[in-house]
Design a protein around this motif. Structure first.
Motif, PDB file in Angstrom:
ATOM      1  N   LEU A   1      24.465  46.095  48.478  1.00  0.00           N
ATOM      2  CA  LEU A   1      23.252  46.634  49.086  1.00  0.00           C
ATOM      3  C   LEU A   1      22.085  45.659  49.004  1.00  0.00           C
ATOM      4  N   ALA A   2      22.066  44.789  48.008  1.00  0.00           N
ATOM      5  CA  ALA A   2      20.924  43.895  47.833  1.00  0.00           C
ATOM      6  C   ALA A   2      21.109  42.546  48.513  1.00  0.00           C
ATOM      7  N   ARG A   3      22.353  42.070  48.647  1.00  0.00           N
ATOM      8  CA  ARG A   3      22.557  40.702  49.111  1.00  0.00           C
ATOM      9  C   ARG A   3      23.228  40.578  50.474  1.00  0.00           C
ATOM     10  N   HIS A   4      23.815  41.629  50.978  1.00  0.00           N
ATOM     11  CA  HIS A   4      24.584  41.479  52.210  1.00  0.00           C
ATOM     12  C   HIS A   4      23.814  41.875  53.457  1.00  0.00           C
ATOM     13  N   GLY A   5      22.552  42.213  53.313  1.00  0.00           N
ATOM     14  CA  GLY A   5      21.722  42.472  54.471  1.00  0.00           C
ATOM     15  C   GLY A   5      22.221  43.637  55.308  1.00  0.00           C
ATOM     16  N   PRO A   6      21.710  43.754  56.531  1.00  0.00           N
ATOM     17  CA  PRO A   6      22.137  44.863  57.403  1.00  0.00           C
ATOM     18  C   PRO A   6      23.597  44.698  57.834  1.00  0.00           C
ATOM     19  N   PHE A   7      24.330  45.782  57.819  1.00  0.00           N
ATOM     20  CA  PHE A   7      25.690  45.791  58.348  1.00  0.00           C
ATOM     21  C   PHE A   7      25.987  47.204  58.850  1.00  0.00           C
ATOM     22  N   ARG A   8      26.979  47.313  59.721  1.00  0.00           N
ATOM     23  CA  ARG A   8      27.304  48.601  60.317  1.00  0.00           C
ATOM     24  C   ARG A   8      27.750  49.578  59.216  1.00  0.00           C
ATOM     25  N   GLY A   9      27.112  50.721  59.184  1.00  0.00           N
ATOM     26  CA  GLY A   9      27.454  51.730  58.189  1.00  0.00           C
ATOM     27  C   GLY A   9      26.720  51.571  56.881  1.00  0.00           C
ATOM     28  N   ARG A  10      25.718  50.683  56.840  1.00  0.00           N
ATOM     29  CA  ARG A  10      25.000  50.457  55.580  1.00  0.00           C
ATOM     30  C   ARG A  10      24.305  51.744  55.096  1.00  0.00           C
ATOM     31  N   ALA A  11      23.667  52.450  56.020  1.00  0.00           N
ATOM     32  CA  ALA A  11      22.953  53.667  55.627  1.00  0.00           C
ATOM     33  C   ALA A  11      23.916  54.714  55.062  1.00  0.00           C
TER      34      ALA A  11
ATOM     35  N   LEU B   1      19.966  50.670  39.407  1.00  0.00           N
ATOM     36  CA  LEU B   1      19.314  49.732  38.480  1.00  0.00           C
ATOM     37  C   LEU B   1      19.682  48.286  38.803  1.00  0.00           C
ATOM     38  N   ILE B   2      20.968  48.049  39.034  1.00  0.00           N
ATOM     39  CA  ILE B   2      21.417  46.679  39.282  1.00  0.00           C
ATOM     40  C   ILE B   2      20.929  46.189  40.638  1.00  0.00           C
ATOM     41  N   GLN B   3      20.895  47.062  41.639  1.00  0.00           N
ATOM     42  CA  GLN B   3      20.377  46.663  42.950  1.00  0.00           C
ATOM     43  C   GLN B   3      18.924  46.221  42.849  1.00  0.00           C
ATOM     44  N   SER B   4      18.108  46.977  42.119  1.00  0.00           N
ATOM     45  CA  SER B   4      16.698  46.596  41.974  1.00  0.00           C
ATOM     46  C   SER B   4      16.562  45.282  41.228  1.00  0.00           C
ATOM     47  N   ARG B   5      17.428  45.041  40.254  1.00  0.00           N
ATOM     48  CA  ARG B   5      17.372  43.775  39.507  1.00  0.00           C
ATOM     49  C   ARG B   5      17.789  42.600  40.385  1.00  0.00           C
ATOM     50  N   ILE B   6      18.845  42.792  41.172  1.00  0.00           N
ATOM     51  CA  ILE B   6      19.302  41.716  42.060  1.00  0.00           C
ATOM     52  C   ILE B   6      18.244  41.415  43.116  1.00  0.00           C
ATOM     53  N   ALA B   7      17.597  42.460  43.651  1.00  0.00           N
ATOM     54  CA  ALA B   7      16.571  42.250  44.669  1.00  0.00           C
ATOM     55  C   ALA B   7      15.384  41.464  44.124  1.00  0.00           C
ATOM     56  N   ALA B   8      15.150  41.556  42.807  1.00  0.00           N
ATOM     57  CA  ALA B   8      14.020  40.848  42.214  1.00  0.00           C
ATOM     58  C   ALA B   8      14.343  39.395  41.878  1.00  0.00           C
ATOM     59  N   LEU B   9      15.620  39.003  41.948  1.00  0.00           N
ATOM     60  CA  LEU B   9      15.993  37.623  41.629  1.00  0.00           C
ATOM     61  C   LEU B   9      15.580  36.670  42.748  1.00  0.00           C
ATOM     62  N   ASP B  10      15.298  35.463  42.379  1.00  0.00           N
ATOM     63  CA  ASP B  10      14.955  34.427  43.353  1.00  0.00           C
ATOM     64  C   ASP B  10      16.229  33.691  43.739  1.00  0.00           C
ATOM     65  N   PRO B  11      16.741  33.865  44.958  1.00  0.00           N
ATOM     66  CA  PRO B  11      18.002  33.202  45.332  1.00  0.00           C
ATOM     67  C   PRO B  11      17.885  31.682  45.378  1.00  0.00           C
TER      68      PRO B  11
ATOM     69  N   GLY C   1      19.297  43.968  33.491  1.00  0.00           N
ATOM     70  CA  GLY C   1      19.675  45.074  34.359  1.00  0.00           C
ATOM     71  C   GLY C   1      21.058  45.618  34.023  1.00  0.00           C
ATOM     72  N   LEU C   2      22.006  44.718  33.702  1.00  0.00           N
ATOM     73  CA  LEU C   2      23.342  45.162  33.330  1.00  0.00           C
ATOM     74  C   LEU C   2      23.313  45.941  32.020  1.00  0.00           C
ATOM     75  N   GLY C   3      22.518  45.450  31.063  1.00  0.00           N
ATOM     76  CA  GLY C   3      22.402  46.159  29.792  1.00  0.00           C
ATOM     77  C   GLY C   3      21.778  47.536  29.953  1.00  0.00           C
ATOM     78  N   ALA C   4      20.735  47.615  30.785  1.00  0.00           N
ATOM     79  CA  ALA C   4      20.096  48.909  31.024  1.00  0.00           C
ATOM     80  C   ALA C   4      21.050  49.868  31.728  1.00  0.00           C
ATOM     81  N   ALA C   5      21.808  49.353  32.703  1.00  0.00           N
ATOM     82  CA  ALA C   5      22.752  50.195  33.426  1.00  0.00           C
ATOM     83  C   ALA C   5      23.847  50.711  32.492  1.00  0.00           C
ATOM     84  N   TRP C   6      24.383  49.833  31.636  1.00  0.00           N
ATOM     85  CA  TRP C   6      25.430  50.244  30.705  1.00  0.00           C
ATOM     86  C   TRP C   6      24.907  51.299  29.737  1.00  0.00           C
ATOM     87  N   THR C   7      23.712  51.085  29.221  1.00  0.00           N
ATOM     88  CA  THR C   7      23.139  52.035  28.263  1.00  0.00           C
ATOM     89  C   THR C   7      22.909  53.395  28.902  1.00  0.00           C
TER      90      THR C   7
END
Length: 257
Positions: free
Chosen positions: A80-90, A148-158, A186-192
């Motif tokens: 959801l964070a890195r693959h951009g728009p695609f058919r059926g994303r919603a 949680l992980i999606q929000s963390r990935i979106a905040a990363l600088d590619p 983000g992974l630690g927060a998600a696991w917890t």
């Protein structure tokens, strides 16, 4: 005024917990009646094999389901964070986040029907138990972990990953040395979060559990019909103590880091 509201809020949250902890040291057989200072219920708890077995099963299921939920949530968040728009994303995003808004009763009934159908078609699961509870908890935790992980990935600088690859690093090396370290919080927060959700769940486990799959919350909930004993208060104090030690250790580790 702000301090008064803060104090009232803290009292509202912690007064019942403190009262519960005090009654754990009562000698009375009634769970909420003071009968003098005593440790008898901690001794009784240490000798109650059914409670200890249910608690250990809950911890094992929570750890395994949290790990599986973090892996699944990581895949969902990455797509959801890195693959951009695609058919059926919603539709994909709505289905992935459905457990966040569906009542647990509906989710539990749906999972029960799925397990019954799989048993009829494939012969698995042979019976409902710890395995089905683990799968149910992982499916619920994956939705929370994905957010949680999606929000963390979106905040990363590619550009950091691009710079590493520009310097000759392979994709695997970039993942290991750049991406995963940045995703670690983000992974630690998600696991917890997934671990706590599994450890605390009653509704899903009630639908999909069976012989050999009675978790601690389900066991305690069933005890309400027979009459709760002060051992539950002692168990709550032990749980609070373990949680406090874990938080203190985490704070010490962060301070050292």
């Amino acid at each position: 005024m702000t301090r008064i509201l803060l104090v009232l809020g803290v009292l509202f949250l912690w007064a019942p917990v403190v009262l519960l902890a005090l009654y754990a040291f009562s000698a009375s057989r009634e769970p909420f009646e003071w009968g003098g200072l005593s440790l008898r219920w901690f001794v009784a708890l240490a000798g109650n094999e059914r409670v200890l077995e249910a608690a250990w099963l809950s911890v094992r299921i929570a750890a395994a389901s949290a790990t599986l939920a973090t892996l699944l949530g990581g895949v969902l968040g990455w797509v959801l964070a890195r693959h951009g728009p695609f058919r059926g994303r919603a539709l994909f995003g709505a289905l992935a986040g459905a457990p966040l808004v569906l009542p647990e009763v509906v989710t539990g009934l749906a999972l029960l029907l799925v397990f019954v159908g799989m048993q009829t078609l494939f012969g698995w699961p042979a019976q409902r138990g710890a395995g089905t509870v683990l799968v149910a908890h992982a499916s619920l935790g994956a939705a929370y972990a994905g957010v949680l992980i999606q929000s963390r990935i979106a905040a990363l600088d590619p550009r950091l990953e691009e710079a590493a690859m520009g310097l000759g690093a392979s994709r695997l090396a970039v993942l290991r040395t750049v991406t995963l370290p940045m995703l670690a919080p983000g992974l630690g927060a998600a696991w917890t979060l997934a671990f706590v959700l599994s450890l605390d769940d009653v509704v899903l486990a009630s639908f999909v559990s069976g012989p050999g799959g009675t978790t601690l919350p389900v066991f305690l909930f069933s005890q309400l019909r027979l009459g709760m004993t002060p051992e539950a208060n002692a168990l709550a104090v032990v749980t609070l103590g373990i949680a406090g030690l874990l938080l203190a250790g985490f704070a010490w580790f962060r301070r050292r880091a």
